[in-house]
Design a protein around this motif. Sequence first.
Motif, PDB file in Angstrom:
ATOM      1  N   VAL A 797       1.940 -11.260   3.672  1.00 36.49           N
ATOM      2  CA  VAL A 797       2.256 -10.045   2.931  1.00 36.49           C
ATOM      3  C   VAL A 797       2.108  -8.835   3.845  1.00 36.49           C
ATOM      4  O   VAL A 797       1.115  -8.708   4.578  1.00 36.49           O
ATOM      5  CB  VAL A 797       1.330  -9.905   1.710  1.00 36.49           C
ATOM      6  N   ASP A 798       3.100  -7.983   3.821  1.00 31.27           N
ATOM      7  CA  ASP A 798       3.044  -6.751   4.613  1.00 31.27           C
ATOM      8  C   ASP A 798       2.346  -5.645   3.826  1.00 31.27           C
ATOM      9  O   ASP A 798       1.406  -5.033   4.303  1.00 31.27           O
ATOM     10  CB  ASP A 798       4.452  -6.324   5.018  1.00 31.27           C
ATOM     11  N   TYR A 799       2.796  -5.398   2.618  1.00 31.80           N
ATOM     12  CA  TYR A 799       2.178  -4.348   1.808  1.00 31.80           C
ATOM     13  C   TYR A 799       2.512  -4.545   0.347  1.00 31.80           C
ATOM     14  O   TYR A 799       3.436  -5.283  -0.018  1.00 31.80           O
ATOM     15  CB  TYR A 799       2.610  -2.953   2.268  1.00 31.80           C
ATOM     16  N   THR A 800       1.729  -3.879  -0.481  1.00 30.04           N
ATOM     17  CA  THR A 800       1.938  -3.882  -1.930  1.00 30.04           C
ATOM     18  C   THR A 800       2.055  -2.441  -2.388  1.00 30.04           C
ATOM     19  O   THR A 800       1.300  -1.571  -1.933  1.00 30.04           O
ATOM     20  CB  THR A 800       0.764  -4.569  -2.653  1.00 30.04           C
ATOM     21  N   MET A 801       3.008  -2.181  -3.252  1.00 32.74           N
ATOM     22  CA  MET A 801       3.217  -0.844  -3.788  1.00 32.74           C
ATOM     23  C   MET A 801       2.964  -0.844  -5.284  1.00 32.74           C
ATOM     24  O   MET A 801       3.194  -1.844  -5.964  1.00 32.74           O
ATOM     25  CB  MET A 801       4.649  -0.372  -3.523  1.00 32.74           C
ATOM     26  N   TYR A 802       2.488   0.279  -5.788  1.00 33.51           N
ATOM     27  CA  TYR A 802       2.314   0.411  -7.229  1.00 33.51           C
ATOM     28  C   TYR A 802       2.700   1.820  -7.661  1.00 33.51           C
ATOM     29  O   TYR A 802       2.697   2.760  -6.868  1.00 33.51           O
ATOM     30  CB  TYR A 802       0.885   0.077  -7.652  1.00 33.51           C
ATOM     31  N   LYS A 803       3.019   1.923  -8.926  1.00 35.98           N
ATOM     32  CA  LYS A 803       3.364   3.208  -9.533  1.00 35.98           C
ATOM     33  C   LYS A 803       2.616   3.303 -10.846  1.00 35.98           C
ATOM     34  O   LYS A 803       2.629   2.368 -11.650  1.00 35.98           O
ATOM     35  CB  LYS A 803       4.870   3.315  -9.751  1.00 35.98           C
ATOM     36  N   LEU A 804       1.961   4.426 -11.078  1.00 34.10           N
ATOM     37  CA  LEU A 804       1.151   4.612 -12.274  1.00 34.10           C
ATOM     38  C   LEU A 804       1.936   5.354 -13.346  1.00 34.10           C
ATOM     39  O   LEU A 804       2.476   6.433 -13.096  1.00 34.10           O
ATOM     40  CB  LEU A 804      -0.126   5.383 -11.923  1.00 34.10           C
ATOM     41  N   ASP A 805       2.035   4.729 -14.512  1.00 34.16           N
ATOM     42  CA  ASP A 805       2.651   5.334 -15.697  1.00 34.16           C
ATOM     43  C   ASP A 805       4.103   5.712 -15.483  1.00 34.16           C
ATOM     44  O   ASP A 805       4.616   6.657 -16.095  1.00 34.16           O
ATOM     45  CB  ASP A 805       1.840   6.549 -16.168  1.00 34.16           C
ATOM     46  N   SER A 806       4.791   5.000 -14.584  1.00 32.85           N
ATOM     47  CA  SER A 806       6.254   4.991 -14.435  1.00 32.85           C
ATOM     48  C   SER A 806       6.875   6.286 -13.957  1.00 32.85           C
ATOM     49  O   SER A 806       8.011   6.281 -13.487  1.00 32.85           O
ATOM     50  CB  SER A 806       6.930   4.587 -15.762  1.00 32.85           C
ATOM     51  N   ASP A 828       3.298  -0.370 -12.572  1.00 32.09           N
ATOM     52  CA  ASP A 828       4.383  -1.151 -11.977  1.00 32.09           C
ATOM     53  C   ASP A 828       3.961  -1.515 -10.559  1.00 32.09           C
ATOM     54  O   ASP A 828       3.361  -0.700  -9.843  1.00 32.09           O
ATOM     55  CB  ASP A 828       5.678  -0.332 -11.921  1.00 32.09           C
ATOM     56  N   PHE A 829       4.311  -2.709 -10.111  1.00 36.54           N
ATOM     57  CA  PHE A 829       3.881  -3.118  -8.785  1.00 36.54           C
ATOM     58  C   PHE A 829       4.808  -4.180  -8.214  1.00 36.54           C
ATOM     59  O   PHE A 829       5.518  -4.874  -8.949  1.00 36.54           O
ATOM     60  CB  PHE A 829       2.434  -3.638  -8.812  1.00 36.54           C
ATOM     61  N   TYR A 830       4.826  -4.264  -6.890  1.00 35.70           N
ATOM     62  CA  TYR A 830       5.569  -5.303  -6.189  1.00 35.70           C
ATOM     63  C   TYR A 830       5.012  -5.400  -4.775  1.00 35.70           C
ATOM     64  O   TYR A 830       4.311  -4.504  -4.295  1.00 35.70           O
ATOM     65  CB  TYR A 830       7.069  -5.002  -6.135  1.00 35.70           C
ATOM     66  N   SER A 831       5.359  -6.460  -4.080  1.00 34.64           N
ATOM     67  CA  SER A 831       4.899  -6.656  -2.703  1.00 34.64           C
ATOM     68  C   SER A 831       6.073  -7.015  -1.808  1.00 34.64           C
ATOM     69  O   SER A 831       7.115  -7.502  -2.278  1.00 34.64           O
ATOM     70  CB  SER A 831       3.831  -7.752  -2.631  1.00 34.64           C
ATOM     71  N   VAL A 832       5.894  -6.772  -0.520  1.00 30.30           N
ATOM     72  CA  VAL A 832       6.894  -7.054   0.509  1.00 30.30           C
ATOM     73  C   VAL A 832       6.210  -7.872   1.598  1.00 30.30           C
ATOM     74  O   VAL A 832       5.094  -7.553   2.013  1.00 30.30           O
ATOM     75  CB  VAL A 832       7.467  -5.756   1.105  1.00 30.30           C
ATOM     76  N   ASP A 833       6.879  -8.933   2.052  1.00 26.19           N
ATOM     77  CA  ASP A 833       6.268  -9.733   3.118  1.00 26.19           C
ATOM     78  C   ASP A 833       6.738  -9.259   4.491  1.00 26.19           C
ATOM     79  O   ASP A 833       7.508  -8.298   4.606  1.00 26.19           O
ATOM     80  CB  ASP A 833       6.498 -11.228   2.894  1.00 26.19           C
ATOM     81  N   ASN A 834       6.297  -9.925   5.518  1.00 32.41           N
ATOM     82  CA  ASN A 834       6.573  -9.498   6.894  1.00 32.41           C
ATOM     83  C   ASN A 834       7.970  -9.822   7.367  1.00 32.41           C
ATOM     84  O   ASN A 834       8.312  -9.558   8.528  1.00 32.41           O
ATOM     85  CB  ASN A 834       5.543 -10.108   7.846  1.00 32.41           C
TER      86      ASN A 834
END
Length: 1012
Positions: A797-806, A828-834
Motif C-alpha cells: 500500500v502506498d497511501y490511504t485517503m479519507y474525506k470527512l462528511d463528504s 469516505d476512504f480508499y487506498s492506492v498501492d505502489n
Amino acid sequence: MPKSLQFILSFVSVLIYFVSPFIFKQIIFADWSMSRYDFAHTGNIPYFISNNKPELNWTSENLGTILAPPAIDKDGNIYLPTVNGLTKLDKQGIKKWTFAKSSINGTPAIASDGNIYFATTGCNPVVDSIDPDGNLKWEYDLRGGGGLCGYNQARSAVSLSLDKNTLLVGVSYPSDSIIAFNLDGSVKWQARLGEDPSSSIAIAQDGTLYIGTGNNAYFFALTSDGIKKWSRIVGSDITVQAKSPLVGPDNNVYVTTAGISSGDLLVSYDSLGNKRWSYKSSNGFSSDPAIKDNLIYIVEGNTLKAINTQDGSVKWTWSAIADPTESLTTPVIDKDGFCYVATRSKLYAVADGGSTKWVVNLDSVLGPAIIPANNILYIYQNTNANNGEGYLKLLGQPIPEAFLDLPWDYQAKGQTFSEAALSITSYFDHEYPLLGAGLVLKEPLEASDTVINFQGPPRGTKPYSSHDGYDYALLANVHINDPVLAAAGGYATYVNSCASCGNMIVIDHQNGYQTRYLHMQKDGLITNVPGQKVWVNARDVIGKVGATGNVTPAGDAGAHIHFGVFQDKNNDGDFEDNVPDGVTDPFGWQSTDKDPWETYNFFYNNQNRTGNKSYYLWKQNIDNLNSTLTANASVLKNDNYTLNFPQSFTDKNLNINIQSSPVTKIENSLASLGSSILITATDLVGNLVSQFQALYSITIDFNTIDLTRFDPNTLSIYSSNDGLSWQKEETSVDLENKIATTSANHMTYFTLMAKRKDLFPPVTTASLSGILGQPNWYRSDVNVVLNATDNEGGLGVDYTMYKLDSDGDWINYEQPIIITSEGHHKIDFYSVDNDENIEDFKSIEFDIDKTAPEAKIHVDPNLQDLIVEGVDSNQVTVQKEDNPSTKGIFDAFYTITDLAGNNLRINVKDEDKRVLDKFKVYTLQYNNQLIITIPPENIFSVIYATYHGTPGFQKQELVISKDVGIRIEYNPTKNQSLILTKAAGEEKTKEIRDGQTILQLTTNQGKLEYSY
C-alpha cells in the motif's frame, strides 16, 4: 499597411506559433551582427519560420531611405543604416534615436562590448563606434587626416572576428588593405593586399579571413592576424571583381565574380586554395549567394538556383516572376532549409526542391529579409526613393522563450527530464480542453472520452477528455506529500474559490503566462491567504502533493500534481478572463496536422473566443534526434534507445527522425517501461520512406528502469503504426545487462513493455471505537482506524485517503482519526498501492451524541396523572420503575434514554388524591454520574376541576425553593388564567392570560425550571 506585407508576416508565424505582443517583449534575441548573419556570411539562419503566411506585427515610422538590412542586438533592439544616419528602434519598432552620419556602408556590427560599429564611404570615410544610447565612443578617419576625396573608403560592411573582439574592414585605393581594429579604436594590424577590396570579409571557423578584390578578381585567404595564406585569380579581366565569399559547413570556400562579359562565375576552393569546380552564369548573378548543408542558393536575374556544393551542378531552379526585368534579392535560408527571396512586388518562400511554399503580394521594393529569432522576419521597404521614404516591418510573432521546468524534483529521484516529463497520467486534450468552463461548455458526443495529445491525431482513449493540463502521479514517481516546486519564478497566489481545484497555487511569471498547481495539501502551502502575492524563485517549494478538491479514485488516480499553463491573451494582467481560451500546452503541438485547439471557435461569457496556440515551453528538450543516414553502417542513439543500421541498409541518403513519445499502456496488465519512440525516415526532399534493403536493430537499455512493478519474464519490444494498437516483436532480452533487442524493417512507434505484477487494488477496512449505544450511535468521541492491505503478491500500500462528511478535501491518512463533534458523520476512504491500483472508495457512517436527555414533567388534566417526557435531539424512550429502596408507595424512578445510550434517571414522589395531585423530585442522575439531590422544598401540586364536563385545573402550584415559585389559578367565568410568579431576589409578578395555562416542570443540567 500593404496586404503583401501582412501576408509575409503570417508566413513567419505559421511554422512557429503565435504569441502576444506582451510575450514578444520577453523574447531573447541572438545578435544579428552582420548582414549575412554568421561569420561565414552564409545567410544560413539557426532559426525557422512558420509554415503559413505571417501577419504584420508592426511597421516603423518613415525612417528615410534604408541603405542595408539592420543589425539586431540580444535584447531585440534594431540598428538600421539609413540615408539620415544610424537609427535605433526598440523591439516594438519605436524610434529611439538617429546618429547622423551619411553614406553608411552596409549593415553595422554589434561587438561583445555591446557597442555598435560601422564604416562609411564617400569623401570623409570613417569607422565609428557608438554606444546603445547613440553616444559616439570613438571615430577613426580612414584617410588619416588627409588624402583625396573618397580615398581609403570602406568597401564593404564591417566584420567581426570569431570572438567579437576585433573589428575588420576592407579599405580601397591607395592602401588596398584590410584594417583590424581593437574595440577601443586602436589599429591592431593592417594587411596590404595590393588589390582593391571589393567584397565583404568572410571568416571561417579556424579564423581564416577570405576577401575578394577587383582587377582580375583576386581572391585572398589570410590568417586571423592578417598574414597572407594564399591568393588566387578567379577571373581574367581587369574589370572583373571577386564578390561575396562564403565558407560552407564542409570548410570549403565559395566566391562569386561580377563583370565577366560572358557570364559571372561561382568558384569553389578548398581551404588550401585548390580549385574544386566553377559554375558559369549565362545571365550574371544579381545577388550574393547563401549556403545550407550541401546546396548553394544564388540568384541569376529572376531565377533562384540551387547548386550542389560537391560538383557545382544545378540541382534545381525556381522562378515565378513574370516580368523579366525584375530581379530577386539575396536569398536567406532558415534552419529547416526554406529559402526566402523578394522582388519589388512579392516575397516568396521556396522549399528545397524548388517548390513554392507561399507567396506574398507586395506593393513596393523590398530589401533582403533577415530572421533574427524564431518565427519573426524583418524586411525593409523604400517606397519612394526620390523622397527618401523607408520603413522597417516586423512580420510574425516570436515564439516565447522556454522557461518552465517540471513541478517536482525528478532529478533527486534519479529521473531524466524526458522520462519524467513523458510519464503522464492525464493529458492536455487538444480538441476540447474546456475543463475550466466545464459547467457551461461541453465537448460533442463523438469526442467524449477521447483525447488528442500534443503528437496529434488520431483520437485516443488516454485519460482524460477535456483536460486542460497535465497530471503527474505514481507513474512519474510523484507521491503524496512530495514537495511541489515552482516551475519558474514569479508571484504566487493562493486560490480557494475553485472547489474542484482544492488547494491551488497560481504563479504569474511576469511574461504573459501563468502556471497553476491544483489539489495540494492544506498544510505546507507557500501562502494560504487568498489574493496575497508572494514572490517565489524557480524550484522553490510551494506546497505538497495532495488530493484536495475534485479528486476521486474514479477520476484522477488519487493524489497527483495537476499542472496547467494559461496565457494572458489580451494582455490586461487578468488571466481569469482568458479561461478557457488562454489555456496552452507546454509541450506545444508536435504534429504536421493542424492543431484543433488553435482554431476552435466558441461563445463563452458573452464573447466569441478562439482557442490558443501552444508552444514548447520546457527549458529542457525532450530527447529527440534528427540525423542523416547514408549507405554506410551507422549507429544512432536517443536516450536509452540505440538504432544500429547495417551497411547498405539504404541505397540513398535518408533523414532519420527519432521522436520521444509518452509512456503508454496497452491494457491494464501490460505497460511500457519508460517512454516510447517514433522513428520516421524521409528522403532528402521530404518524401516518407518505408522500404529498406535490410533489417536494422533496436536496442533498449532499461538499466535506469525500476523493474519492481513488472514480471521480467514478459519483457518484450512492441511496435505500433499509430501509437494506439501495438504488436509484439520478437525480442532478445538480456536481464543481466538489462538490454532488450529486436530487428525490424519498418519505422514506427517502438517501446519496451512487460506484464505488471500487481493488478489488484488494496482493500481498506474501517474500525470504530468509542462508547457504543444503539448500532452506529456513540456517546463519546469516536476513534476511526483505517487499515489497508494489498493483495497477496502485490507491491504494498502506498497511501490511504479519507474525506470527512463528504464536503471536505481528501486527506492523507497517517494516524487514527478522532471525531469529537456531535451529530451524523460519514467517512469516505480508499487506498492506492505502489503500482497505482486504486480502490473504489468506501464509506462508513455513524452518529455521536454525548449529551444526556432532559425531562419535561407535567400533569395531564384528562388522565389526571403525572406525565414524564424526554427532551433530546434524537429519539428517546421513557421507562418507569418503582423505587425498591424506599417504602414510600408513591416513590418511582423515571429513566429517559436516547439512541446513543445517554440517560437521565429521575427519582420522583407522586401522591395521587381525588381532587389533588402532588409530586416532588428527589434526585437527578445523568449517565451514571454523581447523583444530584434536589432541594426538598420543591413541590408540584394541582387541584382538579371539571368545567362543563371538561376536566381541567382549578389551581396549579410549583415551589422550587423558598424564593422561587409559581401559582396559576383559573377563572372559568372569564376563561382566564392568573399567573403569579416569584423569582429569587425579585418582587412577585402578576400576569393574566386568556384560556387555561398548563404549568410544566423541566430539568436543565441538574436544575429544576418551570415553564407555562
